[in-house]
Design a protein around this motif. Structure first.
Motif, PDB file in Angstrom:
ATOM      1  N   TYR A  36      -3.014   2.748   2.118  1.00 26.18           N
ATOM      2  CA  TYR A  36      -2.698   3.846   3.011  1.00 26.18           C
ATOM      3  C   TYR A  36      -2.135   4.997   2.181  1.00 26.18           C
ATOM      4  O   TYR A  36      -1.506   4.790   1.143  1.00 26.18           O
ATOM      5  N   GLU A  88       2.221  10.019  -1.073  1.00 29.78           N
ATOM      6  CA  GLU A  88       2.725   8.675  -1.346  1.00 29.78           C
ATOM      7  C   GLU A  88       1.648   7.673  -0.952  1.00 29.78           C
ATOM      8  O   GLU A  88       1.035   7.799   0.116  1.00 29.78           O
ATOM      9  N   PHE A  90       0.495   3.678  -0.379  1.00 30.25           N
ATOM     10  CA  PHE A  90       1.022   2.362  -0.030  1.00 30.25           C
ATOM     11  C   PHE A  90      -0.090   1.324  -0.039  1.00 30.25           C
ATOM     12  O   PHE A  90      -1.120   1.508   0.621  1.00 30.25           O
ATOM     13  N   PHE A 104       3.770  -4.317   3.442  1.00 32.81           N
ATOM     14  CA  PHE A 104       3.604  -3.155   2.579  1.00 32.81           C
ATOM     15  C   PHE A 104       4.291  -3.333   1.237  1.00 32.81           C
ATOM     16  O   PHE A 104       5.312  -4.025   1.124  1.00 32.81           O
ATOM     17  N   GLY A 105       3.757  -2.656   0.239  1.00 36.27           N
ATOM     18  CA  GLY A 105       4.464  -2.465  -1.007  1.00 36.27           C
ATOM     19  C   GLY A 105       5.457  -1.317  -0.866  1.00 36.27           C
ATOM     20  O   GLY A 105       5.547  -0.677   0.188  1.00 36.27           O
ATOM     21  N   THR A 106       6.188  -1.051  -1.940  1.00 42.38           N
ATOM     22  CA  THR A 106       7.239  -0.029  -1.892  1.00 42.38           C
ATOM     23  C   THR A 106       6.691   1.386  -1.940  1.00 42.38           C
ATOM     24  O   THR A 106       7.423   2.326  -1.692  1.00 42.38           O
TER      25      THR A 106
ATOM     26  N   GLN B  37      10.980   2.157   8.044  1.00 40.36           N
ATOM     27  CA  GLN B  37      11.168   2.345   6.613  1.00 40.36           C
ATOM     28  C   GLN B  37      12.554   2.941   6.389  1.00 40.36           C
ATOM     29  O   GLN B  37      12.790   4.114   6.710  1.00 40.36           O
ATOM     30  N   GLY B  40      14.013   4.871   0.819  1.00 45.37           N
ATOM     31  CA  GLY B  40      13.920   4.253  -0.494  1.00 45.37           C
ATOM     32  C   GLY B  40      13.431   2.823  -0.497  1.00 45.37           C
ATOM     33  O   GLY B  40      13.335   2.197  -1.556  1.00 45.37           O
ATOM     34  N   GLN B  41      13.127   2.299   0.698  1.00 45.29           N
ATOM     35  CA  GLN B  41      12.687   0.905   0.782  1.00 45.29           C
ATOM     36  C   GLN B  41      11.262   0.815   1.330  1.00 45.29           C
ATOM     37  O   GLN B  41      10.623   1.809   1.619  1.00 45.29           O
ATOM     38  N   LYS B  42      10.801  -0.425   1.465  1.00 46.84           N
ATOM     39  CA  LYS B  42       9.437  -0.651   1.929  1.00 46.84           C
ATOM     40  C   LYS B  42       9.302  -0.370   3.421  1.00 46.84           C
ATOM     41  O   LYS B  42      10.275  -0.467   4.178  1.00 46.84           O
ATOM     42  N   VAL B  43       8.091  -0.077   3.834  1.00 51.12           N
ATOM     43  CA  VAL B  43       7.763  -0.082   5.258  1.00 51.12           C
ATOM     44  C   VAL B  43       7.761  -1.540   5.712  1.00 51.12           C
ATOM     45  O   VAL B  43       7.105  -2.392   5.094  1.00 51.12           O
ATOM     46  N   GLU B  44       8.536  -1.846   6.767  1.00 50.23           N
ATOM     47  CA  GLU B  44       8.694  -3.229   7.226  1.00 50.23           C
ATOM     48  C   GLU B  44       8.198  -3.384   8.655  1.00 50.23           C
ATOM     49  O   GLU B  44       8.486  -2.554   9.520  1.00 50.23           O
TER      50      GLU B  44
END
Lengths: 114, 115
Positions: A36, A88, A90, A104-106, B37, B40-44
Motif C-alpha cells: 500500500y 510512505e 506499507f 502491516f509493516g512499519t 496507527q 511512529g508505530q505500525k498500522v494495527e
C-alpha cells in the motif's frame, strides 16, 4: 504470530534512481501479500498484490514486486522514481483461511529529490 | 470512483470522554474494518465486521471499544472512556467480500488526540 518487517524506515533518492524497498514476513503457510502507498495528505491506496501464480507482480505507476517464498520476502521495486513517488509505503500480509485482517509493516518513508 | 469517507478528520477530546468515529464504506461492500496507527508505530488491526456482527477482533479491541452499523451507510467506532494511549490515527476500510485476498479500500483516517 504473523509479522511483517520493513527494514528501510526512511529512504532518500534522487529522481531517476532505482528503488527497492525490502519486506519480509514471518508465516509458514499460505500468504497474500500487498503493498500500500500513502501519499502526503491522502489515504492508503493499493499499489499491488500477490495471491498466487507468477511471483513477479506488476502494479500501478510502474511499481513491481517479487515474491520469493524461500526468503519470505516481497520486495517492492521501481526502475526510475519520480518526485511524485514521495510517499510512505506499507507492506502487508493476510494469511490464508478465514481471517482477512491485514498485518502491516512499519512503513518506509520515501523522499524523492528533484 | 467510489471511496471510503471518514469524519471528523481530527478529533480532540479529554481523557475519560466518549468519542464516536464515523465512516461511510463503499456502498456495495459487505465487510468493514477499523485499524489504527499510533504515531511512529505500525498500522494495527482492530476489528472486522460483517452481517451486523464482529467477525474478528484484536486484543487491542477491549470492552472500551464497540462498533456499529446504525443505518445502511454508516459504520462507527465508539471508544467509551478514552485514555491517553488511544491517541492515534484511526482508519476505516471496506471490502466487497471477506476473503483474505480481497482488496481493502481505506478511508483518509481520523486523527484522535486525547488530552
Amino acid at each position: 504470530a504473523q509479522s511483517v518487517s520493513q527494514h528501510n524506515h526512511h529512504v532518500i533518492l534522487s529522481e531517476a534512481a532505482s528503488l527497492e524497498l525490502g519486506c519480509n514476513y514471518s508465516y509458514g503457510g499460505t500468504v497474500n501479500l500487498f503493498w500500500y502507498v500513502q501519499y502526503p495528505g491522502q489515504h492508503l491506496q493499493l499499489l499491488l498484490k500477490y495471491f498466487s501464480g507468477d511471483p513477479l507482480v506488476k502494479g500501478i505507476k510502474g511499481f513491481e514486486a517479487e515474491f520469493i517464498k524461500s526468503k519470505f520476502s516481497f520486495n517492492l521495486r521501481k526502475p526510475s522514481v519520480q518526485w511524485s513517488d514521495t510517499a510512505e509505503y506499507f507492506c502487508a500480509v493476510t494469511s490464508g483461511g478465514a481471517t482477512n485482517k491485514l498485518i502491516f509493516g512499519t512503513g518506509t518513508l520515501l523522499a524523492v529529490q528533484p | 470512483e467510489p471511496e471510503v469517507t471518514q469524519t471528523p478528520s481530527h478529533q480532540v477530546t479529554q481523557m475519560g470522554q466518549e468519542v464516536i468515529l464515523r465512516c461511510v464504506p463503499i456502498s456495495n461492500h459487505l465487510y468493514f474494518y477499523w485499524y489504527r496507527q499510533i504515531l511512529g508505530q505500525k498500522v494495527e488491526f482492530l476489528v472486522s465486521f460483517y452481517n451486523n456482527e464482529i467477525s474478528e477482533k484484536s486484543e487491542i479491541f477491549d470492552d472500551q471499544f464497540s462498533v456499529e452499523r446504525p443505518d445502511g451507510s454508516n459504520f462507527t467506532l465508539k471508544i467509551r472512556s478514552t485514555k491517553l494511549e488511544d491517541s492515534a490515527m484511526y482508519f476505516c476500510a471496506s471490502s466487497e467480500a471477506g476473503l483474505a485476498n480481497n482488496e481493502q479500500f481505506f478511508g483518509p483516517g481520523t486523527r484522535l488526540t486525547v488530552l
